[in-house]
Every structure is written in C-alpha cells, then in structure tokens.
Design an enzyme around this catalytic site. Structure first.
Site, short mmCIF file in Angstrom:
data_model
loop_
_atom_site.label_atom_id
_atom_site.label_comp_id
_atom_site.label_asym_id
_atom_site.label_seq_id
_atom_site.Cartn_x
_atom_site.Cartn_y
_atom_site.Cartn_z
N GLU A 1 -69.29 15.16 24.51
CA GLU A 1 -68.06 15.89 24.18
C GLU A 1 -67.09 15.99 25.35
OE1 GLU A 1 -70.92 17.19 24.78
OE2 GLU A 1 -70.75 19.08 25.84
N ASP B 1 -80.77 25.65 28.23
CA ASP B 1 -79.36 25.27 28.30
C ASP B 1 -79.02 24.87 29.75
OD1 ASP B 1 -76.67 24.84 27.69
OD2 ASP B 1 -76.59 26.53 26.32
#
Ligand code: NAG
Ligand code: NAG
Ligand code: NAG
Ligand code: NAG
Length: 377
Positions: free
Chosen positions: A268, A91
């Site tokens: 996003e 991540d």
C-alpha cells in the site's frame, strides 16, 4: 514465508476499535470481560470458526494492558478457548510499544511478546537485534523451547497452504481434454516469464521490506522454476528463457510451456494503482507462448489472453514455497482452490461484486476447476 493478500490469509485483528496507527498505541479500551465478549467479540467468532489462518495483534490496549503482551487473550482465549490453529503475527514494531516509551526495554518486549503467544514478529528494521535477543532468552531458559516449537509448527504449513490456494481457471479447451496435471516425463519443456525464477516477486510486498524486493537474494526459498526442476523426471529437458522470442518457441519442439507472469512486488501507499493490467513484456510472452500461465497478485485484466492459453492458474503470491505450485501442476496434489473474489472482464466493469444486479464476470466468485492427484506420473 509472508503471505500478503496472496495466500489470501484473511487478516483479522484482535483490535476492538480500529484506530489510526500513530495514535493506536496510546489507546486503551475500558470495558469489563463480559462487555468485551458481548460488544466486541461477536464479529470475530465466525472468522475464527471459519478457520481464518492469521491473526494480527493490534497496538491498542484493553484496560491498560497492551495487546502484544496479553497472554490471557492471545493464548488463553484465542488459542486455548477458541482453538485457533493458525498463526499470530505482531504489528509493525508492535512489541517495541509494549513499553512506554516504545523500545524502553527490548529484552522485556521480546519476552512478553513471545510469551503472549505471538508466532511471527514484524520487525521492520533491526531484526538482527531481535534474533540475537530471542536466541539469548531461549539459551538462558527465559523462553522455553516448547514455545518456539509451537510457533514454528503454526507457521510451517506454508507449502500446503500454497497448494490449496491455487485456483485453476482454465484447463484445456473442454473438460474431456484437460491439460493439467502435466506429465513429469516429457521430451522438452519451456519455463518462461518474469515471475518464473524470482523469489522476491513470488513473495510480494510486506516481505523482508515493506514494499518487498525483486530478486533471489531477498530470502531463502524455492522459486517456481527451481521447484519444477526438482519435480520433473530427470530425463525431461527443461529450458528456461525469461523472455522467449516467438521464433525460439516455434523452432523448438516443446512438449508444453509454463509461463509465470505477474505484478512486481507492491504494498500500500507507494504502489496504490488503478492499473490492473500485466506489464507489456508479460503480455508478449503470453502471445508468443500460449502455454500455462500463472498469475500472481490481485485481480488482473486478462480476458483477451484467456482464449490463447491452454490452461490458466491463479497462484496469488506463493511466497517462498514454489514447490507448492509445482506439486499441484504435476499432479502430486489436486487443484481444489476457489476464487475469493470476482475476476472481471474489463476494468470499466468495476466495481463488480457477487450479488450485483448486473453481474457479468470473466470468472465468478467461488469459481475453480478441480483435478485429481495422479499416482504414477
Ligand atoms: C528489562 O526487562 C528484563 C526482562 O524482563 C528485566 O529483567 C530487566 O530488569 C528490565 N530492565 C530494566 C532496565 O527495566
Ligand atoms: C541493532 O541493535 C543492536 C543491538 O542492540 C545495536 O548494537 C545496533 O547498533 C542496532 N543497529 C541499528 C542499525 O540500529
Ligand atoms: C541483491 O541483488 C540486488 C540486485 O539483484 C543487488 O543490488 C543487491 O546488492 C543484492 N544484495 C545482496 C545482499 O547480495
Ligand atoms: C516433436 O515432438 C513430438 C513429440 O513430443 C514428436 O512426435 C515429433 O516428431 C517432434 N517433431 C520434431 C520436428 O522434432
């Protein structure tokens, strides 16, 4: 390289509990091994067995052990026990957070992350530091070269993945008169559209930068135009015009035209959008050229234009591997992909999902025409 929704890699996280990012790095799930298997694991087994291709590691911890450094779960369980054959990505700054406070010992973070089994690292800012550290550790045998080879092997199937993910939505007026695969040998062909020669647009968001970038100096790879050039017969005259005028199309005697259009790179937050249409310039090209159209990105409203097209391919975001697209367009491989979502006719139909009582899609979930590879083309 990086495939967002694109290569439609189902992203599965080994997160036991979904937590908001700012706090997730502090969370630890306290549960014993049997509890972990019984309570949290069942939801993940079927995705692994159905060959999900990418797993992202979560910031969270299990019994105080950071997931980004958890060799036993990432390599021991996921890869060795469940035989996961895709690749594992970290991540955002995930390895930094192996230590507390984050980035306290980067050298340790790199070593622990690579050793745990992470194959691709999401290093959003100082990637030169990451690369330098990784090279140093390999040179000094802190990280074995076999681990690097394993990581590279897992990631390098990108071109094959592109070819297999393309979905053929229309192919000629009817099945007896298909347009694709295209002949490699033709008098003159036109390649057009905003996405024909733009690596950044092909890659989309979450590539190099969060929101992605337009243009060809973003990373290395093959644009669809470059791949087509390499694929067609040397005698075929290839004309590239990003935005051809209708007179240029009618005055040239093109054997066929390949139009590549789509959305600019997006991710996003900044690019959350309710506008599921193509930019006007793309629609003009489609109207002027009426050839093969390749659309990248999320579902897009295309119904009024499908009639005008001879063939239509959904190419998602093929990343750096434009060759994967050319290989299938020109018949080195067949089309095999199926839609992983419903293609709607108009935006006001949304939401529309397979299984709905009223289901009237442009192309239904699971749709996808096929072609056979052509031996001599
Ligand atoms: C940082 O990690 C490296 C590699 O594990 C270790 O050798 C070194 O002692 C650590 N440095 C500090 C200051 O803890
Ligand atoms: C990146 O990391 C290197 C090595 O630690 C450091 O010298 C450099 O200043 C860092 N660059 C930035 C922009 O943080
Ligand atoms: C990449 O291209 C953009 C515009 O196309 C330009 O602004 C930028 O400076 C270029 N970057 C490099 C590293 O060449
Ligand atoms: C256009 O090309 C076709 C074959 O691709 C050929 O038969 C025809 O004569 C050409 N017409 C002109 C005006 O060049």
């Amino acid at each position: 390289m990086l495939l967002e929704e694109a290569k439609l890699l189902l992203v599965l996280s080994i997160m036991w509990v979904m937590l908001a990012r700012p706090t997730a790095s502090m969370r630890t799930t306290l549960i014993d091994w049997h509890g972990l298997l019984r309570v949290h694991m069942p939801g993940y087994y079927s995705s692994i067995f159905n060959r999900v291709s990418t797993v992202i590691i979560s910031y969270s911890s299990w019994n105080g052990k950071k997931m980004h450094a958890n060799y036993d779960l990432v390599t021991g369980f996921l890869e060795n026990k469940l035989h996961f054959r895709g690749f594992v990505i970290s991540d955002w700054q995930g390895i930094d957070r192996i230590t507390s406070p984050p980035y306290a010992n980067y050298s340790y973070s790199v070593q622990a992350g690579v050793h745990a089994g992470i194959d691709m690292f999401m290093v959003p800012y100082n990637y030169t530091e990451f690369i330098g550290e990784l090279k140093f550790q390999v040179k000094n045998n802190f990280i074995p070269m076999s681990r690097i080879d394993d990581a590279v092997r897992r990631v390098e199937l990108a071109k094959e993945a592109v070819g297999k993910s393309l979905v053929l939505l229309k192919n000629g007026e009817n099945a007896d008169n298909p347009l694709l695969p295209l002949p490699k040998k033709a008098t003159k062909i036109l390649v057009a559209g905003s996405h024909a020669d733009d690596l950044g647009a092909q890659c989309g968001g979450w590539t190099i930068q969060w929101q992605g970038l337009d243009g060809n100096n973003l990373t290395i790879g093959a644009t669809i135009l470059e791949a087509i050039k390499k694929t067609v017969d040397p005698s075929t005259q290839l004309i590239y015009e990003e935005n051809p005028h209708s007179t240029s199309v009618s005055s040239n005697n093109f054997s066929y035209a390949i139009v590549v259009v789509g959305k600019p790179p997006y991710a996003e937050t900044f690019d959350d959008s309710l506008d599921l249409t193509l930019p006007d310039t793309d629609l003009t090209i489609i109207t002027n050229v009426c050839g093969v159209v390749i659309i990248s990105g999320h579902p897009i409203s295309i119904q009024p234009y499908v009639e005008k097209m001879d063939a239509l391919v959904a190419a998602w975001l093929p990343g750096t591997e434009g060759q994967g697209v050319a290989d299938v367009l020109f018949g080195d491989y067949g089309f095999t992909g199926k839609l992983a979502h419903t293609c709607f006719k108009t935006v006001d139909q949304l939401p529309m999902n397979v299984g709905d009582k009223y289901y009237d899609p442009l192309f239904p979930f699971g749709f996808g025409l096929t072609t056979e590879p052509v031996k001599a083309n």
